[in-house]
Scaffold this motif. Structure first.
Motif: not given
Lengths: 146, 146
Positions: A80-104
């Motif tokens: 985390d210190a070196m690379d930032g939050p551990i997360s495999i996809t970008e849409c996992s955080g608070t950022t809202t994905c524009e096609r969230e509705s279709t993204c199951s």
DNA sequence: CAATATAGGACTAGTTTAGTCCAAGTTAGT
DNA sequence: ACTAACTTGGACTAAACTAGTCCTATATTG
């Protein structure tokens, strides 16, 4: 490849090196010990200081040392210190994905992220200094749906 | 950030899209359905064909379809097809690291890699099409050393 | 044979990453 | 007080990788 940046890799190496004792290590010493260029080691140590994983002592005879006991520092924190939050996809955080509705798939990724995060949190520096790995029981993953 | 390439992300999206039915989908149809540019979708589908995750039908009225049932295709396979072997560090494979003797972390990384690999293998496409995630039991990780 | 697809690969632009370097501040020892 | 050893912070560069585009060939339908 699901990959860790080289910096995070170096970071764990540097931390593992320092975990062997509680002495103060200069950047050049760590560099010599690991075979990584001084400026690079220096840069890595600075990043670790900023995240309070490492304490610095300025001036002559100064250097760096672990801020906490090796057993209390997880690999997850280092990454985390070196690379930032551990997360495999970008849409996992608070950022809202524009096609969230279709993204199951989103909630599923979050579950996967959670597993990885958890796995990395359970590995601490004290464990990394030991040559033999702890045996991992993955059977529970198998019995549950994921 | 421990990150998945965008290609692998797209790959799972494309596969999830196709998992909804067993029909033949053209690249342009998938493109329209997901909002990803046609050449990109096309490239992704080609990669998936090469790894036998997707079957192709050439000619007019042709397209792509899943090579197997969604329940038999894991996310791990998709990521592997797009990005290559799932492994968090380079030294985890057969490549011999020059400072292997001093690198006590290697076997630990392999353990971590194994956990992640295992987690991703347990998630299949059928599960990805469902909005709600399976509940994950990570307690076993906690009881063991890792 | 014309229209519609995939197959394969070459190519480019953009971004990210790793790594270097410099100027400034801090401490220890003499 | 001075000097040497060390950290701090940030700017900078070079190289690698990634995403994305485009072109030509081949296969199938009608």
């Amino acid at each position: 490849m699901l990959r860790l940046s080289k910096m995070a890799d170096y970071g764990t190496q540097v931390m593992t090196y320092m975990a062997r004792d509680q002495a103060v290590h200069s950047a050049s010493e760590v560099s010599a010990g690991l075979g990584i260029a001084v400026p690079t080691v220096s840069k890595i140590l600075k990043m670790l200081v900023r995240k309070n994983l490492v304490a610095s002592v300025m001036g002559a005879k100064g250097g760096y040392m672990l801020a906490r006991h090796p057993a209390e520092i997880s690999v997850a924190e280092i990454i985390d210190a070196m690379d930032g939050p551990i997360s495999i996809t970008e849409c996992s955080g608070t950022t809202t994905c524009e096609r969230e509705s279709t993204c199951s798939t989103r909630s599923n990724w979050q579950g996967i992220n959670h597993i990885i995060q958890d796995a990395l949190e359970k590995v601490n520096l004290a464990g990394m200094t030991q040559p033999k790995p702890q045996v991992v029981d993955t059977s529970a993953l198998r019995t549950r749906g994921i």
